[in-house]
Scaffold this motif. Structure first.
Motif, PDB file in Angstrom:
ATOM      1  N   UNK A 106       0.811  -1.217   0.000  1.00 31.36           N
ATOM      2  CA  UNK A 106       0.000   0.000   0.000  1.00 31.36           C
ATOM      3  C   UNK A 106       0.844   1.267   0.000  1.00 31.36           C
ATOM      4  N   UNK A 107       1.965   1.251   0.707  1.00 26.84           N
ATOM      5  CA  UNK A 107       2.803   2.450   0.783  1.00 26.84           C
ATOM      6  C   UNK A 107       3.591   2.703  -0.497  1.00 26.84           C
ATOM      7  N   UNK A 108       3.557   1.737  -1.437  1.00 25.35           N
ATOM      8  CA  UNK A 108       4.320   1.884  -2.683  1.00 25.35           C
ATOM      9  C   UNK A 108       3.413   2.045  -3.904  1.00 25.35           C
ATOM     10  N   UNK A 109       2.146   2.404  -3.693  1.00 30.97           N
ATOM     11  CA  UNK A 109       1.200   2.498  -4.804  1.00 30.97           C
ATOM     12  C   UNK A 109       1.625   3.572  -5.810  1.00 30.97           C
ATOM     13  N   UNK A 110       1.913   4.771  -5.329  1.00 28.44           N
ATOM     14  CA  UNK A 110       2.224   5.873  -6.245  1.00 28.44           C
ATOM     15  C   UNK A 110       3.504   5.602  -7.039  1.00 28.44           C
ATOM     16  N   UNK A 111       4.604   5.168  -6.410  1.00 30.68           N
ATOM     17  CA  UNK A 111       5.781   4.824  -7.220  1.00 30.68           C
ATOM     18  C   UNK A 111       5.497   3.725  -8.245  1.00 30.68           C
ATOM     19  N   UNK A 112       4.654   2.762  -7.882  1.00 28.77           N
ATOM     20  CA  UNK A 112       4.318   1.689  -8.814  1.00 28.77           C
ATOM     21  C   UNK A 112       3.530   2.225 -10.008  1.00 28.77           C
ATOM     22  N   UNK A 113       2.550   3.099  -9.750  1.00 26.34           N
ATOM     23  CA  UNK A 113       1.778   3.686 -10.835  1.00 26.34           C
ATOM     24  C   UNK A 113       2.655   4.595 -11.695  1.00 26.34           C
ATOM     25  N   UNK A 114       3.570   5.320 -11.070  1.00 22.89           N
ATOM     26  CA  UNK A 114       4.512   6.139 -11.840  1.00 22.89           C
ATOM     27  C   UNK A 114       5.301   5.264 -12.809  1.00 22.89           C
ATOM     28  N   UNK A 115       5.754   4.121 -12.333  1.00 18.96           N
ATOM     29  CA  UNK A 115       6.535   3.215 -13.173  1.00 18.96           C
ATOM     30  C   UNK A 115       5.699   2.663 -14.324  1.00 18.96           C
ATOM     31  N   UNK A 116       4.436   2.355 -14.033  1.00 20.50           N
ATOM     32  CA  UNK A 116       3.568   1.825 -15.091  1.00 20.50           C
ATOM     33  C   UNK A 116       3.344   2.866 -16.181  1.00 20.50           C
ATOM     34  N   UNK A 117       3.058   4.097 -15.796  1.00 22.99           N
ATOM     35  CA  UNK A 117       2.821   5.140 -16.790  1.00 22.99           C
ATOM     36  C   UNK A 117       4.106   5.523 -17.531  1.00 22.99           C
ATOM     37  N   UNK A 118       5.246   5.195 -16.949  1.00 21.80           N
ATOM     38  CA  UNK A 118       6.516   5.439 -17.630  1.00 21.80           C
ATOM     39  C   UNK A 118       6.969   4.213 -18.421  1.00 21.80           C
ATOM     40  N   UNK A 119       6.094   3.184 -18.490  1.00 16.42           N
ATOM     41  CA  UNK A 119       6.417   1.933 -19.175  1.00 16.42           C
ATOM     42  C   UNK A 119       7.666   1.267 -18.601  1.00 16.42           C
TER      43      UNK A 119
END
Length: 293
Positions: A106-119
């Motif tokens: 849960x504490x890593x959601x935003x970094x994970x989504x950032x990585x997804x949108x950056x492919x």
């Protein structure tokens, strides 16, 4: 980009993760967010006052680019029934306990989504199993596949059952046990592991046959090629037995012949670049945590 969100509960942990994901995605341009109706119904029953509404969808199609599962591994197993063979990548946010599939904390959601949108991620192709029955059973008309395992078990009895097993039309053995698990590599860390089966890396082209509490001590888990066709015939004191596909259960009669094969489609699991199955395995099974190390 079109993204679907799924969950099976809306407790404090799930709600916190959902709010972070919802606000992140709704602040992105050209992103459409849809809540799967099954999850939306749970949200509507439990949401706080003035909680924002979202678009709702009953099904997924090829227009979706991503499915986010909020929960544990069981939630992902349920989520893939919506994905089926549509090649929609899946990522799991872990608000549960263990978690070999739902690996984003849960504490890593935003970094994970950032990585997804950056492919900045990789795709792990996960093989599935399919089941056919003779005579045909309506319970498996559409959802006849499993990501983790297909398990045979006794019903309404404490007596053991026998499971006659053939591989590619060649007789293997008759297991005298509480049941039998046919597991994929993905499912090797699940029910099969609890019954003494081996851990297999997800990219292995194998299946595992694991007896459940066998009466014969010589009956051991068996690893076979995933191109093998498995045929099962159950007998016992009761007239019926249970078949489970991941968490979906059906009752079959003892005159049923079960055929299990590898499915002709895969589930695409998103993994972040810094993640690996071995790293997850080491953390979840606490390898190396012995104080002597």
């Amino acid at each position: 980009m079109k993204i679907a969100i799924f969950g099976q509960a809306f407790n404090a942990q799930t709600q916190e993760a959902f709010v972070v994901i919802w606000h992140y995605l709704n602040n992105k341009k050209d992103v459409t967010v849809c809540i799967i109706s099954e999850f939306n119904n749970i949200i509507q029953e439990n949401k706080p006052h003035n909680f924002p509404d979202s678009q709702v969808t009953n099904t997924l199609d090829s227009s979706f680019n991503l499915l986010i599962s909020i929960g544990g591994d069981g939630t992902i197993l349920r989520a893939i029934t919506y994905v089926h063979d549509k090649n929609i990548p899946v990522i799991g946010v872990n608000t549960g306990r263990l978690g070999f599939l739902a690996t984003i904390q849960s504490q890593a959601i935003i970094p994970a989504l950032d990585a997804i949108f950056a492919n900045s991620y990789k795709i792990s192709e996960r093989h599935l199993l399919t089941i056919q029955t003779t005579p045909q059973n309506d319970a498996f008309n559409t959802l006849n596949f499993a990501l983790n395992e297909i398990a045979i078990s006794r019903k309404n009895t404490t007596s053991m059952i026998t499971v006659e097993t053939q591989l590619n039309n060649e007789y293997l053995t008759t297991y005298w046990s509480d049941g039998l698990i046919i597991s994929t590599p993905t499912g090797s860390t699940g029910y099969s592991l609890s019954c003494g089966g081996p851990v297999i890396t997800p990219d292995t082209n194998s299946l595992i046959i694991t007896p459940i509490a066998p009466h014969n001590l010589s009956a051991r888990p068996l690893v076979i090629k995933d191109t093998t066709t498995i045929q099962l015939k159950v007998d016992g004191r009761e007239d019926y037995f249970l078949v489970s596909l991941d968490s979906r259960i059906a009752t079959l009669s003892n005159d049923t012949i079960i055929t299990i094969k590898k499915a002709d489609f895969t589930i695409k699991m998103i993994e972040l670049l810094e993640e690996s199955f071995l790293d997850t395995l080491r953390k979840k099974l606490l390898w190396g945590e012995d104080k002597r190390n």
